[in-house]
Scaffold this motif. Sequence first.
Motif, PDB file in Angstrom:
ATOM      1  N   GLY A 180       0.843  -1.187   0.000  1.00  0.00           N
ATOM      2  CA  GLY A 180       0.000   0.000   0.000  1.00  0.00           C
ATOM      3  C   GLY A 180       0.875   1.233   0.000  1.00  0.00           C
ATOM      4  O   GLY A 180       1.770   1.376   0.842  1.00  0.00           O
ATOM      5  N   TRP A 219       0.253   4.102   0.911  1.00  0.00           N
ATOM      6  CA  TRP A 219       0.031   4.929   2.097  1.00  0.00           C
ATOM      7  C   TRP A 219       0.345   4.167   3.385  1.00  0.00           C
ATOM      8  O   TRP A 219      -0.002   4.614   4.475  1.00  0.00           O
ATOM      9  CB  TRP A 219      -1.398   5.450   2.121  1.00  0.00           C
ATOM     10  CG  TRP A 219      -1.652   6.382   0.980  1.00  0.00           C
ATOM     11  CD1 TRP A 219      -2.194   6.068  -0.232  1.00  0.00           C
ATOM     12  CD2 TRP A 219      -1.322   7.756   0.920  1.00  0.00           C
ATOM     13  NE1 TRP A 219      -2.230   7.172  -1.046  1.00  0.00           N
ATOM     14  CE2 TRP A 219      -1.708   8.230  -0.355  1.00  0.00           C
ATOM     15  CE3 TRP A 219      -0.734   8.653   1.815  1.00  0.00           C
ATOM     16  CZ2 TRP A 219      -1.515   9.547  -0.742  1.00  0.00           C
ATOM     17  CZ3 TRP A 219      -0.561   9.969   1.422  1.00  0.00           C
ATOM     18  CH2 TRP A 219      -0.951  10.397   0.147  1.00  0.00           C
ATOM     19  N   PHE A 276      -0.727  -0.853  -4.385  1.00  0.00           N
ATOM     20  CA  PHE A 276      -2.090  -0.423  -4.073  1.00  0.00           C
ATOM     21  C   PHE A 276      -2.008   1.085  -3.801  1.00  0.00           C
ATOM     22  O   PHE A 276      -1.694   1.512  -2.697  1.00  0.00           O
ATOM     23  CB  PHE A 276      -2.611  -1.179  -2.850  1.00  0.00           C
ATOM     24  CG  PHE A 276      -2.930  -2.631  -3.113  1.00  0.00           C
ATOM     25  CD1 PHE A 276      -4.223  -3.081  -2.943  1.00  0.00           C
ATOM     26  CD2 PHE A 276      -1.959  -3.530  -3.515  1.00  0.00           C
ATOM     27  CE1 PHE A 276      -4.540  -4.423  -3.178  1.00  0.00           C
ATOM     28  CE2 PHE A 276      -2.253  -4.860  -3.748  1.00  0.00           C
ATOM     29  CZ  PHE A 276      -3.556  -5.302  -3.579  1.00  0.00           C
ATOM     30  N   HIS A 287      -4.030   3.529  -3.419  1.00  0.00           N
ATOM     31  CA  HIS A 287      -4.947   4.231  -2.517  1.00  0.00           C
ATOM     32  C   HIS A 287      -5.061   3.566  -1.155  1.00  0.00           C
ATOM     33  O   HIS A 287      -5.952   3.891  -0.383  1.00  0.00           O
ATOM     34  CB  HIS A 287      -6.333   4.323  -3.157  1.00  0.00           C
ATOM     35  CG  HIS A 287      -6.305   4.925  -4.520  1.00  0.00           C
ATOM     36  ND1 HIS A 287      -6.073   6.256  -4.747  1.00  0.00           N
ATOM     37  CD2 HIS A 287      -6.439   4.361  -5.744  1.00  0.00           C
ATOM     38  CE1 HIS A 287      -6.076   6.494  -6.047  1.00  0.00           C
ATOM     39  NE2 HIS A 287      -6.280   5.358  -6.677  1.00  0.00           N
ATOM     40  N   SER A 288      -4.175   2.642  -0.855  1.00  0.00           N
ATOM     41  CA  SER A 288      -4.290   1.846   0.368  1.00  0.00           C
ATOM     42  C   SER A 288      -3.104   2.036   1.289  1.00  0.00           C
ATOM     43  O   SER A 288      -2.035   2.471   0.885  1.00  0.00           O
ATOM     44  CB  SER A 288      -4.390   0.352   0.021  1.00  0.00           C
ATOM     45  OG  SER A 288      -5.557   0.081  -0.696  1.00  0.00           O
ATOM     46  N   GLN A 320      -6.590  -2.132   1.626  1.00  0.00           N
ATOM     47  CA  GLN A 320      -8.040  -2.128   1.738  1.00  0.00           C
ATOM     48  C   GLN A 320      -8.797  -1.249   0.740  1.00  0.00           C
ATOM     49  O   GLN A 320     -10.008  -1.359   0.660  1.00  0.00           O
ATOM     50  CB  GLN A 320      -8.429  -1.707   3.169  1.00  0.00           C
ATOM     51  CG  GLN A 320      -8.192  -0.236   3.481  1.00  0.00           C
ATOM     52  CD  GLN A 320      -6.760   0.147   3.850  1.00  0.00           C
ATOM     53  OE1 GLN A 320      -5.811  -0.561   3.570  1.00  0.00           O
ATOM     54  NE2 GLN A 320      -6.610   1.306   4.454  1.00  0.00           N
ATOM     55  N   ASN A 321      -8.146  -0.416  -0.011  1.00  0.00           N
ATOM     56  CA  ASN A 321      -8.879   0.567  -0.821  1.00  0.00           C
ATOM     57  C   ASN A 321      -8.724   0.425  -2.330  1.00  0.00           C
ATOM     58  O   ASN A 321      -9.056   1.351  -3.065  1.00  0.00           O
ATOM     59  CB  ASN A 321      -8.451   1.988  -0.419  1.00  0.00           C
ATOM     60  CG  ASN A 321      -8.804   2.298   1.009  1.00  0.00           C
ATOM     61  OD1 ASN A 321      -9.839   1.862   1.507  1.00  0.00           O
ATOM     62  ND2 ASN A 321      -7.950   3.039   1.678  1.00  0.00           N
ATOM     63  N   ASP A 322      -8.233  -0.691  -2.798  1.00  0.00           N
ATOM     64  CA  ASP A 322      -7.993  -0.871  -4.222  1.00  0.00           C
ATOM     65  C   ASP A 322      -8.536  -2.236  -4.662  1.00  0.00           C
ATOM     66  O   ASP A 322      -7.779  -3.201  -4.823  1.00  0.00           O
ATOM     67  CB  ASP A 322      -6.494  -0.793  -4.528  1.00  0.00           C
ATOM     68  CG  ASP A 322      -5.905   0.578  -4.284  1.00  0.00           C
ATOM     69  OD1 ASP A 322      -5.953   1.395  -5.213  1.00  0.00           O
ATOM     70  OD2 ASP A 322      -5.418   0.823  -3.164  1.00  0.00           O
ATOM     71  N   ASN A 323      -9.824  -2.308  -4.884  1.00  0.00           N
ATOM     72  CA  ASN A 323     -10.455  -3.603  -5.193  1.00  0.00           C
ATOM     73  C   ASN A 323      -9.910  -4.261  -6.450  1.00  0.00           C
ATOM     74  O   ASN A 323      -9.717  -5.478  -6.487  1.00  0.00           O
ATOM     75  CB  ASN A 323     -11.972  -3.439  -5.297  1.00  0.00           C
ATOM     76  CG  ASN A 323     -12.587  -3.128  -3.953  1.00  0.00           C
ATOM     77  OD1 ASN A 323     -12.005  -3.422  -2.908  1.00  0.00           O
ATOM     78  ND2 ASN A 323     -13.759  -2.524  -3.970  1.00  0.00           N
ATOM     79  N   TYR A 347      -6.563  -5.668  -5.672  1.00  0.00           N
ATOM     80  CA  TYR A 347      -6.683  -6.832  -4.800  1.00  0.00           C
ATOM     81  C   TYR A 347      -7.061  -8.062  -5.620  1.00  0.00           C
ATOM     82  O   TYR A 347      -6.505  -9.142  -5.416  1.00  0.00           O
ATOM     83  CB  TYR A 347      -7.708  -6.595  -3.688  1.00  0.00           C
ATOM     84  CG  TYR A 347      -7.635  -7.658  -2.626  1.00  0.00           C
ATOM     85  CD1 TYR A 347      -6.609  -7.638  -1.680  1.00  0.00           C
ATOM     86  CD2 TYR A 347      -8.539  -8.705  -2.592  1.00  0.00           C
ATOM     87  CE1 TYR A 347      -6.511  -8.625  -0.721  1.00  0.00           C
ATOM     88  CE2 TYR A 347      -8.436  -9.709  -1.638  1.00  0.00           C
ATOM     89  CZ  TYR A 347      -7.426  -9.659  -0.697  1.00  0.00           C
ATOM     90  OH  TYR A 347      -7.320 -10.655   0.238  1.00  0.00           O
TER      91      TYR A 347
END
Length: 149
Positions: free
Chosen positions: A89, A91, A119, A121-122, A127-130, A133
């Motif tokens: 991620g 971030w 990722f 945005h994660s 958790q924020n990049d479907n 993922y």
Amino acid sequence: MLKWLCSRGCVAAGINYTLRSEEHPEANVYTQSVEIRDSIPAVIAQAERLGYRLDRMAVSSGSYLEAVKDISAAMWVNENSVPSISAYGAWGRVQAFSASKRLDTALTEHSVPHEYIVFRHSGHGLQNDNRQYKRYMEKVVEYLGKYMG
């Protein structure tokens, strides 16, 4: 992830390690890596007690200079390193994103087959990049089939 790996026929184990907090101010990345390393024999023994003979193991999870070589994957990469899938991620605060770039560079420089998935945005939890993922899980399936199957 553990349930998903089991659904694919793998034996999977989660290892909890001590996080830095007011209660555990001594905890750091090095002490966490030692806790993980030291738990591997217990994981193998428990698998055997449950009737699973482990003949291969992939470690997931998931620093610099010689002082932190014990915990820096990039410092250990060479032409004999195993193929890898890395997901980070951008971030994340648990693992510095810049360290993930060093690992990707080391794997590339030593011609080690690997996938490096960012990722954007994660954080550490991815958790924020479907879409990423989904891509990550597809690569894990591919890896398991190619190297563990």
